[in-house]
Motif scaffolding. Structure first.
Motif: not given
Lengths: 530, 94
Positions: A464-470, A489-494
């Protein structure tokens, strides 16, 4: 620019870290940067795997999966073959689920991972990887990509011996050492982790990976031997000079560790999110529980006669002297804290008949629960858990039939020595299920202490921190409570595509015959096998 | 397809040379009579790595327990020639 910095602190526990961030008389403030992380970051306890042990726990950290799915339960596994049992070391090829190094690399991220166990031999798409738990003779061939090893040689005074496992040294981990040896033990691990820091610093500076991960394992090694000198609850009322000297020296390791962490965080830059975690915690073990001696007493385990010591009792190479034709249940390794029940595959094979399994197991559980302290009547084994109650997944059949928790969280002894339960001369460090998880940096809540998370949540959080989906087959969840509202808000968990299966199986998906032929002596070198 | 003793010998010696390249050994050249323990200073963990390397190289599973266990006891040392003969025989089985 490095986006995510993961620092592993093998075996770290808040019991010890909490005092490192306090000003203590005569010792000062050992970890001022950790204090800053406590104050300006988020933290929680991190629940380890059901058997809180390096192999299953770090593999859960690297895969987001529990042992029933990733398939690693111990340092070694045993495989029954007729009247004999073969032992083999787990390695990266045994991990049945994909590691985050590979997930991130496939997603186009640049990854550096240093000193994590069970990452050798290197699998495809692992980024830049120097494995842990590898003998120095094989570090070069286990480093990926191959040219990375040549770059390590650019470090001043580089030697693989200063990075890799020294099996001769590590086997002392479960031995009682005198105070002089303990001081050497501490200094050895300071030097060793300092070398890993140097590698991390070089690659962080030169490569600017998106994900930089380094594991310091001196924390675990030290605590096994010097926990008595670290836990504030164990300090004697009138400590000797020797005790205080060792306590001060053990604090020196943490002082250094704090400096390495601070330097890595500074090098990673102000935009980097930092995560620190352990694979399990630590506590003190006060007694030895000789579980196989107990099983022998109860008739579950039978030893061959006339081998071993002068009195005919085998101790040095216990497993070589088990009569597996007559043994129905045994503990294979101290680190497993597990009991394996021998089940006959076909009529005439050694072991119990399959239809007797359930009744046999219930009787065995009752016998294990009946092991009590003769003075207090307290149960010595506080939990006897069936494998299906604590694991699930394709690798469930490879789990021990029963997993034990001792009243002091100690590891069992498998030696054929009596008495079954004996007080230790002084407390020895042992693993506790509660490890640590900390986060620090932009987007992280300040001064937040959360509820306990699971070890397999940590890799989801890193992705998540890397901006990747789980990956949708991850069992771990992002620890969203560590992040502030704006960041979330800006980085929703995907959620994204499933992680791949493990990349270890080279052909036919079965266990290599050659692996069964590994020598028994290697197990003793690991120190976790008696 | 038959695999010759010579081919296996050459390839196993190459594997051993690569594996031991930075072990600071006194051995100048690995030959068929070279012993793994006595001369190449093999410990059991090294043997494990060699087994994996040979299996991956030849892309075959080989039951090495036959080589290291004789009459139920572990052998104390193995020569390159013994290893080569064993691997050649196993590769040509089936």
């Amino acid at each position: 620019m490095t986006r995510t910095l993961a620092i592993g602190l093998d075996g770290a526990t808040f019991t010890v870290l909490d005092q490192m961030v306090e000003e203590l008389p005569g010792l000062g403030l050992a970890m001022p940067f950790m204090k800053k992380i406590f104050e300006q970051g988020s933290r929680s306890k991190l629940l380890s795997t059901p058997n809180p042990l390096t192999p299953p726990a770090w593999v859960s950290f690297m895969t987001g999966r529990t042992p029933g799915n990733h398939g690693v339960y111990d340092f070694i596994r045993m495989e029954e073959k007729g009247d004999d049992v073969f032992y083999t070391l787990y390695d990266a090829r045994d991990v049945q689920t994909e590691m985050i190094w590979s997930i991130a690399t496939r997603a186009g991220k640049k990854v550096v991972a240093l000193n994590y166990p069970f990452t050798a031999p290197p699998r495809p798409n692992t980024g830049s990887l120097v494995p842990g738990f590898t003998h120095w003779k094989h570090l070069r061939r286990s480093t990926s990509p191959p040219e990375l090893y040549e770059r390590l040689k650019e470090l001043p005074d580089f030697s693989p011996k200063n990075l890799a496992w020294d099996f001769e040294h590590e086997k002392q981990i479960m031995e009682a050492l005198n105070q002089g040896d303990l001081a050497d033990w501490i200094r050895y691990h300071i030097r060793r982790d300092e070398n890993w820091f140097a590698v991390a610093k070089k690659l962080l500076t030169e490569d600017n990976p998106d994900l930089m991960a380094v594991l310091f394992d001196g924390t675990d090694k030290l605590q096994h031997q010097i926990y008595y000198y670290l836990d504030p609850n164990l300090i004697p009322e009138e400590p000797s000079e020797g005790y205080l000297t060792l306590r001060a020296l053990s604090f020196e390791y943490f002082r250094k560790l704090d400096s390495w962490i601070e330097q890595l965080v500074e090098l990673a830059g102000p935009d980097c999110q930092v995560f620190l975690n352990s694979d399990h915690g630590f506590t003190a073990s006060f007694e030895v529980v000789r579980i196989n001696a107990y099983l022998a007493e109860k008739g579950y385990l039978v030893l061959k006669a006339g081998d071993g010591n002068d009195d005919g009792r085998p101790t040095a190479s216990w497993f070589a002297n088990v009569d597996f034709t007559k043994t129905s249940a045994y503990c294979p390794t101290p680190s497993s804290n597990g009991i394996v029940i021998r089940v006959a595959v076909k009529s005439g094979d050694p072991g119990i008949a399959p239809e007797e399994y359930k009744a046999f197991r219930e009787r065995l559980i009752a016998d294990l629960e009946a092991l009590v302290d003769p003075t207090t009547g307290e149960r010595v084994i506080t939990a006897v858990r069936k494998r299906e109650d604590i694991y699930n997944g394709a690798a469930l059949p490879e789990a021990p039939d029963l997993t034990l928790t001792l009243r002091d969280h100690g590891f069992v002894s498998i030696r054929d020595v009596y008495p079954v339960v004996e007080k230790r001369p002084e407390p020895l460090g042992t693993h506790h299920p509660d490890g640590v998880f900390l986060a620090f940096g932009p987007g992280i809540r300040s001064g937040f202490v959360g509820e306990r998370h699971n070890i397999h949540d940590a890799p989801a959080t890193l992705l998540y921190s890397l901006g990747l989906p789980i990956p949708d087959n991850f069992e771990g969840k992002v620890t969203v409570d560590f992040f502030n509202d704006e960041y979330l808000m800006v980085n929703p968990v995907r959620t994204g595509e499933a992680a791949l299966a493990g990349q270890g199986k080279t052909d036919e998906g079965s266990i290599s015959e050659a692996e069964k032929a590994k020598l028994l002596e290697q197990l003793q070198m690991l120190g976790y096998v008696e | 397809m038959t695999v010759t003793l010579q081919k296996v010998e050459t390839e196993i010696i190459e594997i051993l040379m690569e594996m031991t390249a930075d072990w600071d050994l006194d051995v100048e050249q690995i030959q068929p009579q070279t012993s793994l323990v006595e001369e190449l200073e093999f410990a059991s963990i090294d043997y494990v790595h060699l087994v994996v390397e040979i299996e991956e190289h030849f892309q075959r599973k080989l039951d090495f327990s036959e080589l290291i266990l004789r009459d139920g006891k572990y052998v104390s040392d193995i020569s390159v020639q013994e290893l080569v003969s064993f691997v050649t025989r196993k590769l040509n089985q089936d």
